[in-house]
Design a protein around this motif. Structure first.
Motif, short mmCIF file in Angstrom:
data_model
loop_
_atom_site.label_atom_id
_atom_site.label_comp_id
_atom_site.label_asym_id
_atom_site.label_seq_id
_atom_site.Cartn_x
_atom_site.Cartn_y
_atom_site.Cartn_z
N LYS A 260 47.77 -69.26 87.79
CA LYS A 260 45.90 -69.88 88.16
C LYS A 260 45.10 -69.80 89.60
O LYS A 260 44.83 -69.27 89.43
N ASP A 263 45.18 -66.81 91.38
CA ASP A 263 44.25 -65.83 90.35
C ASP A 263 42.62 -66.51 92.00
O ASP A 263 42.11 -65.42 91.45
N ALA A 283 55.08 -70.90 76.74
CA ALA A 283 53.85 -71.46 77.23
C ALA A 283 53.26 -71.07 78.14
O ALA A 283 51.95 -70.49 78.54
N PHE A 285 52.49 -67.26 79.42
CA PHE A 285 51.93 -66.17 78.90
C PHE A 285 50.79 -66.37 77.65
O PHE A 285 50.14 -66.65 78.43
N ASP A 286 51.00 -67.64 77.30
CA ASP A 286 49.83 -67.94 76.29
C ASP A 286 48.93 -69.07 77.21
O ASP A 286 47.53 -68.67 77.19
N ALA A 287 49.42 -69.63 78.32
CA ALA A 287 48.00 -70.68 79.62
C ALA A 287 47.30 -69.15 80.03
O ALA A 287 46.32 -69.22 80.27
N LEU A 288 48.22 -68.07 80.26
CA LEU A 288 48.01 -67.26 81.38
C LEU A 288 47.44 -65.94 80.49
O LEU A 288 46.29 -65.25 81.23
N GLY A 289 47.83 -65.59 79.33
CA GLY A 289 47.18 -64.01 78.61
C GLY A 289 48.12 -62.71 80.50
O GLY A 289 48.60 -62.59 80.14
N ASP B 122 53.39 -78.17 74.02
CA ASP B 122 53.31 -77.11 73.98
C ASP B 122 51.60 -77.29 75.28
O ASP B 122 51.25 -77.87 74.94
N PHE B 123 51.92 -76.31 75.99
CA PHE B 123 50.91 -76.78 77.17
C PHE B 123 49.50 -75.85 76.54
O PHE B 123 49.39 -74.51 75.66
N LYS B 124 48.23 -76.04 76.75
CA LYS B 124 47.11 -75.48 76.35
C LYS B 124 46.06 -75.17 77.16
O LYS B 124 46.57 -75.94 78.03
N SER B 125 45.35 -74.25 76.99
CA SER B 125 44.72 -73.00 78.11
C SER B 125 43.43 -73.58 77.91
O SER B 125 43.81 -72.63 76.73
N ILE B 126 42.29 -73.51 78.65
CA ILE B 126 41.01 -72.74 78.08
C ILE B 126 41.33 -71.43 78.43
O ILE B 126 40.76 -70.90 79.62
N GLN B 127 40.96 -70.86 77.41
CA GLN B 127 40.66 -69.51 77.91
C GLN B 127 39.76 -68.46 78.51
O GLN B 127 39.34 -67.46 79.72
N THR B 135 35.47 -66.77 91.45
CA THR B 135 35.29 -66.60 92.31
C THR B 135 34.25 -67.00 92.97
O THR B 135 34.21 -65.57 93.36
N PHE B 216 39.94 -75.22 84.39
CA PHE B 216 40.48 -74.79 84.93
C PHE B 216 41.63 -75.52 85.15
O PHE B 216 42.72 -74.52 85.77
N TYR B 218 45.94 -76.78 83.10
CA TYR B 218 46.33 -76.48 81.91
C TYR B 218 46.63 -77.71 81.26
O TYR B 218 45.75 -79.36 81.82
#
Lengths: 419, 292
Positions: A260, A263, A283, A285-289, B122-127, B135, B216, B218
């Motif tokens: 992240k 990026d 996790a 790949f799920d977080a980064l797409g 599990d790790f969550k993330s707002i896509q 940026t 931004f 996790y």
């Protein structure tokens, strides 16, 4: 108390004692259960790894304890034939990614839960303390998924590791770089980026040596503090160095944060070849797409090897039914390792530490009878399986595909990854 | 290291520092008000991040629009924590300080356990967010929009907090209660009510920080401990109870952390903060702006 009461209470005590003495040997003789202590991080930053690992070893226990039509050790028969069809019983413990908690839990499993072997522990730093406890109590420690080479270099008698260690993994990574270079791609500089526990430092030591030996210039060599709130300054240093290949060794939290931050700071690494761990975690790949596309990782496993190892799809389906995710680099090793341990206990026909150790040392399982790309399972004097061939996989199109070695590759590598 | 790279590190440190300040200020406020260190502060942050994530899933709105809702939810969490746990801990007749520590520490463990149970580890993330992944490039110095936005929110919040405390009746009641808990009762201020609102405000502030971070960073049941420790150091450095101190200390911690990484090997990045922290405690035990 009169005489009659005394007699009655004495009789009841005696009968209780007799019953107790009967039940003790009765359980031992029928050998219904072989108790194995399993240590993973079940809480804290790596808790998901522990949850996945638990599903993996429970799938393995299912394969051992019930009859399955799979060409894997211990699959055909229900239970351990060598011990009167005894079943495997797993006792789980949470080491919270802390070597000292791992040591304490290992002691508890041995002295209170009376386990006959220890199994785990994902983090190399924890496997180091837990294997030392197992050694002291003379019972086997099967190290399924920790990859630090130093673990097998301490002269331990009861330490066994069926999977590859980071020297073997790193050699495969550099073989791949050599192959790319030979094919005319530009690979001259590398950047080593690693976390500050045994896993990261050992991995970096080997990569540093391999890079020097094979003529790659190290332009960044950064040891960072794991679980930091920010990696901006570290990424800035990587960006300035801009190596042809970035070689990171990180657990999941840092792997996500690293990608992240890269990026955000507009740093597009030319190529990433990772030492698995966080980079092979779902996790990640799920977080980064899409940001993860093109990441290459070393691995012990890839689903697309199913053509060569037919058991893979069936076993993966069993695992997926429990965990709702596919087997990966870590969970495949965790699953397979328990089959190797059970196979040895079965041949030892005993849960005596020394007998199990001898049986483990005599292990000889051909690679085809595993779900891994290994040539075979057999242990050297240091307890390491030298025939655990690794592969390299790349994240393309939402999944991992095997790209190296060419004998097992199913796709050409996307190189450079940001092309 | 080039000037540009150094500017980048300083800018990132400053932006992160403002967010550290926002995380820490609620902790400082609660301590200043009633001498209680909330050991569940990091877990409040984590809850706010999950609240943001959950609300984004449920409403499909942008996380930025949902911030007021998250702040409201966290206000309620803070008031409940006071009413359900801290109020009772404060009634202890012996060893009250220790009882409070154990109560909030226990609360932290409980929240973390429940989060792992209900939200899985599990790790969550707002896509997707208006700001996510964008940026700003200022002559080669990259400033991620979520962090710029977080820094601005932080500054605005400190401004608002200053006005709240100096210009409103509630602020005056807060100040009066922290000056003399006994005397306020004589003039008809309900001490319990002020404490409850203080906890609500403290949690709402860390809730805002959580909503900013969630865009931004996790999200994980353990994320609170990563930031919690920094919040304690920030508060101790700025001075327990000092709101201005939290702002200055947050920025200092952010900058020192970033610069340490450049000067020393990155594995030693915390050394700078803790050296500074120990140094300040040695010379000025009440922190830079503390009133102890």
């Amino acid at each position: 108390m009169n005489r009659r009461q005394l007699l009655m209470s004495g009789a009841s005590i005696l009968s209780f004692a007799a019953a107790a003495s009967l039940t003790g040997p009765a359980i031992a003789q029928s050998g219904q259960e072989v108790v194995i202590g399993v240590l993973f991080p079940m809480s804290g930053a790596n808790a998901q790894v522990g949850v996945d690992a638990r599903h993996a070893v429970e799938t393995a226990a299912d394969i051992i304890n019930n009859a399955h039509d799979l060409d894997l050790p211990m699959a055909k028969n229900a239970g351990l034939a060598g011990l009167g069809n005894a079943k495997i019983k797993l006792v789980f413990a949470d080491h919270q990614s802390d070597p000292q908690k791992g040591r304490a839990e290992a002691e508890r499993l041995i002295t209170q839960e009376k386990v006959c072997a220890l199994y785990g522990c994902y983090m190399s730093s924890v496997s180091a303390t837990v294997s030392a406890v197992a050694e002291r109590y003379s019972l086997p420690f099967l190290c399924c998924d920790s990859s630090s080479p130093s673990l097998a270099r301490r002269g331990l008698k009861y330490f066994f590791r069926p999977a590859a260690q980071d020297e073997m993994f790193s050699a495969a990574m550099f073989d791949f770089l050599d192959a790319q270079k030979k094919a005319g791609k530009k690979v001259e500089t590398v950047g080593i980026f690693f976390e500050d526990t045994i896993f990261g430092t050992d991995s970096a030591n080997i990569q540093r040596k391999l890079a020097t030996d094979r003529g790659y210039k190290i332009v960044a060599d950064i040891k960072y503090k794991s679980n930091s709130p920010s990696l901006t300054a570290e990424v800035q240093q990587l960006k300035s160095a801009n190596p042809d290949v970035l070689l990171p060794s990180s657990y999941t939290t840092d792997a996500i944060l690293l990608m992240k931050t890269m990026d955000e700071l507009g740093y597009k690494p030319k190529n990433i070849v990772a030492q698995a761990s966080g980079f092979s975690d779902k996790a990640f790949f799920d977080a980064l797409g899409d940001k993860a596309v093109g990441v290459i990782s070393r691995a012990s496993f890839s689903l697309d090897m199913a053509q060569k190892r037919p058991s893979i799809l069936k076993v993966n389906a069993m695992y997926k039914a429990r965990s709702n995710r596919d087997l990966n680099d870590s969970t495949s090793r965790e699953l397979m390792g328990l089959l190797v341990l059970a196979d040895a206990i079965d041949r030892a026909k005993s849960t005596d530490g020394e007998k199990m150790r001898e049986a483990l040392a005599a292990t000889d399982i051909p690679g085809e009878r595993t779900i891994m790309p290994w040539k075979k399972v057999g242990f050297g004097a240091d307890g390491q399986n030298v025939d655990a061939d690794p592969v390299l996989i790349q994240y393309i199109g939402g999944t991992f595909v095997t790209i190296f070695p060419s004998a097992v590759a199913v796709a050409e590598p996307l190189w450079p990854m940001n092309a | 290291m080039t000037t540009q790279a150094l500017l980048q590190v300083l800018a990132s440190g400053l932006l992160m520092g403002l967010i550290y300040a926002l995380i820490a200020v609620g902790l400082s406020l609660i301590f200043g008000l009633m001498d209680v260190v909330n050991f569940a502060h990091g877990e409040f942050l984590m809850l706010a991040m999950y609240a943001t994530f959950g609300l984004v899933l449920a409403t499909t709105l942008d996380p930025i629009l949902l911030m007021p809702l998250v702040v409201a939810v966290m206000f309620a969490v803070g008031v409940s924590a006071y009413a359900g746990v801290v109020r009772y801990a404060m009634r202890a007749t012996t060893n009250q300080g220790m009882v409070q520590i154990f109560a909030t520490f226990g609360l932290a463990i409980l929240i973390q356990g429940l989060a792992q149970y209900f939200f899985t580890p599990d790790f969550k993330s707002i896509q997707h967010s208006w700001l996510g992944g964008r940026t700003l490039d200022v002559g080669g110095v990259f400033l991620p929009w979520p962090q710029i936005y977080g820094g601005l929110i932080s500054l605005a919040t400190f401004g608002g907090l200053f006005l709240l405390i100096t210009r409103t009746d509630f602020g005056k009641a807060l100040e009066a209660t922290r000056e003399d808990q006994g005397a306020v009762a004589l003039v008809g201020i309900d001490r319990n009510r002020v404490f409850a609102l203080g906890w609500g405000l403290g949690a709402a502030l860390v809730g805002l920080a959580g909503a900013v971070l969630a865009v931004f960073y996790y999200i994980h049941p353990n994320v609170g401990s990563t930031f919690g420790l920094i919040a304690y150091v920030t508060v101790a450095l700025g001075g327990f109870g000092s709101i201005f101190g939290a702002l200055v200390a947050g920025v200092v911690v952010g900058l020192v952390e970033a610069l340490t990484t450049v000067i020393l090997p990155p594995a030693l990045k915390s050394v700078g903060i803790y050296t500074l922290y120990l140094g300040v405690l040695f010379i000025r035990p009440s922190g830079l702006f503390g009133r102890l």
